[in-house]
Design a protein around this motif. Structure first.
Motif, mmCIF file in Angstrom:
data_model
loop_
_atom_site.group_PDB
_atom_site.id
_atom_site.type_symbol
_atom_site.label_atom_id
_atom_site.label_comp_id
_atom_site.label_asym_id
_atom_site.label_seq_id
_atom_site.Cartn_x
_atom_site.Cartn_y
_atom_site.Cartn_z
ATOM 1 N N TRP A 106 -3.247 -33.373 -24.974
ATOM 2 C CA TRP A 106 -2.940 -34.797 -24.861
ATOM 3 C C TRP A 106 -1.721 -35.141 -25.733
ATOM 4 O O TRP A 106 -0.765 -35.776 -25.280
ATOM 5 C CB TRP A 106 -4.167 -35.601 -25.294
ATOM 6 C CG TRP A 106 -4.131 -37.059 -24.937
ATOM 7 C CD1 TRP A 106 -3.124 -37.730 -24.300
ATOM 8 C CD2 TRP A 106 -5.158 -38.015 -25.186
ATOM 9 N NE1 TRP A 106 -3.464 -39.032 -24.135
ATOM 10 C CE2 TRP A 106 -4.697 -39.248 -24.668
ATOM 11 C CE3 TRP A 106 -6.423 -37.957 -25.794
ATOM 12 C CZ2 TRP A 106 -5.468 -40.422 -24.745
ATOM 13 C CZ3 TRP A 106 -7.184 -39.121 -25.872
ATOM 14 C CH2 TRP A 106 -6.711 -40.335 -25.357
ATOM 15 N N GLY A 109 1.501 -34.054 -24.454
ATOM 16 C CA GLY A 109 1.901 -34.649 -23.186
ATOM 17 C C GLY A 109 1.747 -33.722 -21.991
ATOM 18 O O GLY A 109 2.401 -33.907 -20.976
ATOM 19 N N SER A 111 0.004 -32.214 -18.656
ATOM 20 C CA SER A 111 -0.737 -32.876 -17.603
ATOM 21 C C SER A 111 -1.665 -31.862 -16.944
ATOM 22 O O SER A 111 -1.338 -31.250 -15.942
ATOM 23 C CB SER A 111 0.230 -33.455 -16.572
ATOM 24 O OG SER A 111 -0.481 -34.191 -15.612
ATOM 25 N N ASP A 113 -6.006 -30.556 -16.170
ATOM 26 C CA ASP A 113 -7.442 -30.842 -16.148
ATOM 27 C C ASP A 113 -8.020 -29.979 -17.260
ATOM 28 O O ASP A 113 -7.533 -28.883 -17.515
ATOM 29 C CB ASP A 113 -7.990 -30.425 -14.786
ATOM 30 C CG ASP A 113 -9.485 -30.641 -14.667
ATOM 31 O OD1 ASP A 113 -9.865 -31.624 -14.043
ATOM 32 O OD2 ASP A 113 -10.254 -29.817 -15.193
ATOM 33 N N LEU A 123 -4.413 -30.136 -11.986
ATOM 34 C CA LEU A 123 -4.629 -31.469 -11.461
ATOM 35 C C LEU A 123 -4.041 -31.516 -10.071
ATOM 36 O O LEU A 123 -3.012 -30.909 -9.805
ATOM 37 C CB LEU A 123 -3.900 -32.493 -12.331
ATOM 38 C CG LEU A 123 -4.546 -32.885 -13.657
ATOM 39 C CD1 LEU A 123 -3.575 -33.730 -14.448
ATOM 40 C CD2 LEU A 123 -5.819 -33.662 -13.404
ATOM 41 N N SER A 128 -3.725 -38.297 -12.545
ATOM 42 C CA SER A 128 -3.337 -38.269 -13.953
ATOM 43 C C SER A 128 -4.502 -37.737 -14.791
ATOM 44 O O SER A 128 -5.659 -37.869 -14.414
ATOM 45 C CB SER A 128 -2.919 -39.661 -14.427
ATOM 46 O OG SER A 128 -3.883 -40.592 -14.040
ATOM 47 N N PRO A 129 -4.192 -37.097 -15.912
ATOM 48 C CA PRO A 129 -5.253 -36.495 -16.713
ATOM 49 C C PRO A 129 -6.175 -37.544 -17.321
ATOM 50 O O PRO A 129 -5.765 -38.687 -17.545
ATOM 51 C CB PRO A 129 -4.501 -35.727 -17.802
ATOM 52 C CG PRO A 129 -3.130 -36.270 -17.811
ATOM 53 C CD PRO A 129 -2.856 -36.889 -16.482
ATOM 54 N N SER A 130 -7.425 -37.166 -17.588
ATOM 55 C CA SER A 130 -8.391 -38.107 -18.164
ATOM 56 C C SER A 130 -8.905 -37.537 -19.473
ATOM 57 O O SER A 130 -10.057 -37.167 -19.591
ATOM 58 C CB SER A 130 -9.536 -38.342 -17.185
ATOM 59 O OG SER A 130 -10.074 -37.102 -16.770
ATOM 60 N N TYR A 131 -8.001 -37.425 -20.451
ATOM 61 C CA TYR A 131 -8.347 -36.770 -21.705
ATOM 62 C C TYR A 131 -9.414 -37.523 -22.488
ATOM 63 O O TYR A 131 -10.336 -36.920 -23.038
ATOM 64 C CB TYR A 131 -7.094 -36.589 -22.566
ATOM 65 C CG TYR A 131 -6.076 -35.662 -21.943
ATOM 66 C CD1 TYR A 131 -6.429 -34.360 -21.596
ATOM 67 C CD2 TYR A 131 -4.778 -36.075 -21.707
ATOM 68 C CE1 TYR A 131 -5.511 -33.499 -21.032
ATOM 69 C CE2 TYR A 131 -3.840 -35.212 -21.140
ATOM 70 C CZ TYR A 131 -4.212 -33.937 -20.802
ATOM 71 O OH TYR A 131 -3.315 -33.082 -20.236
#
Lengths: 166, 237
Positions: A106, A109, A111, A113, A123, A128-131
């Motif tokens: 995160w 930066g 991107s 999964d 991904l 968009s990633p869901s950190y």
């Protein structure tokens, strides 16, 4: 008289070992699902580890292949309640590593999964990633592991059976 | 307190201490055993992975490819690397919108394009369609029909979660475009290029490609690979 028996029936020391059993089985389910989701695609598991870009690809492949089996073994230890405190300690350590890995992805930066329950670290385009939810989930699991680290004695466990034999 | 009573309680303390000592030892050994189980589990995982790799057969690259990169078309000065998976729906979309722009750049002699047909999505089908389809396209490359076959696979892309096209379907697509039934069919059925697909997939992961499609122009990833963005990147290179 009847009041005292009622209150003494549900005390914390009485309840804790049973609650511990639930926690133990819950954490076991987490590891078994996580391991089972990855064990069918060991190459993908290696790619998921590599996606974090924290180690050389060759090392990531080894970790990726070993991790699902370690997770399943941890799950089995927790299901049967063998070496609960050691299993809880290793679970906590692994979860801390995962949380650190996701945080660092995160922060850098990236991107990706998390690959926590399979899916090879990639991904889909436009996703968009869901950190934050991934970290929150891992912290939840960490709470379970911490409970067992502090109170490893649980009902329906091999540990308890071993204790009874000596 | 009588002497006898004192002895009794002293014995009790000693017994308690011995019991505690036994418990401590047992916990230690059980913990060591648990750690050993986990280490062995990890080693088994690595062993399983290694044997999966070596069982697949020798690594040979098809025509116009190397052991670590996909089929290459054109000989323009700018190198374009495409990373695609034949079952990936976004790759089909990408081919539909940008495929012809790339073909034009090849025909204009501007680029050399490498189709890295990676198998990132093997779990997305029940039959490892990503690996099988990429290996089949490699067989088509040997017959000089890579691009045609590649386009045909996207035109007939199976849904994610399905079994994908069967080997005999993959063979009939090739024979339909004039590939030799015997050698092309044998190439697919024997899985000749499966180790190669695993190898270029590894190479892609090593290069930091985490998803498909990925478009790289002269070592620069194009974040949103529209036809305009690709042409602009090629002209700027």
């Amino acid at each position: 008289m009847s009041v005292t028996t009622l209150t003494s029936g549900v005390t914390w020391p009485g309840l804790r070992p049973w609650l511990g059993t639930l926690v133990r089985l819950g954490l076991a389910a987490v590891w078994l699902f996580a391991g089972a989701a990855k064990v069918g695609d060991l190459a993908g598991s290696g790619r998921a580890v590599n996606a974090y870009q924290v180690m050389p690809f060759e090392v990531a492949k080894v970790i990726g292949a070993a991790l699902p089996f370690v997770e399943i073994a941890l799950g089995v230890l927790l299901v049967v309640g063998l070496a609960t405190r050691a299993a809880a300690a290793i679970s906590s350590a692994l979860l801390l590593v995962f949380i650190a890995g996701i945080s660092s992805a995160w922060a850098r930066g990236l991107s990706i999964d998390c690959g926590c329950f399979g899916s090879g670290g990639q991904l889909a385009a436009g996703q968009s990633p869901s950190y934050a939810p991934e970290i929150a989930r891992d912290i939840g699991f960490l709470v379970l592991a911490a409970f067992l680290l502090v109170w490893p004695r649980t009902r329906l466990s091999i540990d308890r059976w071993l204790e009874g034999t000596t | 307190m009588s002497k006898r009573r004192q002895d009794k309680s002293a014995a009790k303390v000693v017994r308690k201490q011995l019991a505690a000592e036994r418990r401590r030892k047992r916990t230690l050994w059980v913990s060591i055993a648990a750690v050993a189980i986990l280490v062995i589990a990890g080693l088994i995982g690595w062993g399983v992975y290694q044997s999966q790799r070596s069982d697949a057969g020798p690594l040979v690259a098809p025509a116009s490819a190397t052991t670590t990169s996909g089929e290459t078309l054109g000989n323009g000065p700018v190198q374009v690397q495409l990373y695609e998976d034949f079952i990936c729906p976004h790759c089909k979309d990408f081919e539909a919108t940008s495929g012809s722009a790339i073909t034009d750049l090849v025909n204009d002699g501007k680029i050399k394009v490498t189709y890295n047909t990676v198998a990132y999505l093997d779990p997305a089908s029940t039959t490892e369609y990503s690996t099988r389809s990429a290996a089949a396209a490699a067989c088509a490359a040997d017959g000089g029909k890579f691009k045609e076959y590649h386009d045909a696979l996207y035109a007939q892309q199976p849904a994610e979660g399905s079994a994908g096209l069967s080997n005999s379907q993959l063979i009939s697509i090739g024979t339909g475009m004039g590939l030799n039934q015997g050698s092309f069919g044998q190439c697919i059925d024997s899985g000749r290029y499966k180790p190669w697909v695993a190898s270029i997939t590894d190479a892609a992961a090593k290069a930091g490609v985490t998803g498909t499609p990925t478009v790289v122009v002269n070592n620069q990833v194009i974040p949103n690979p529209t036809p305009d963005a690709i042409v602009a990147a090629v002209n700027a290179a």
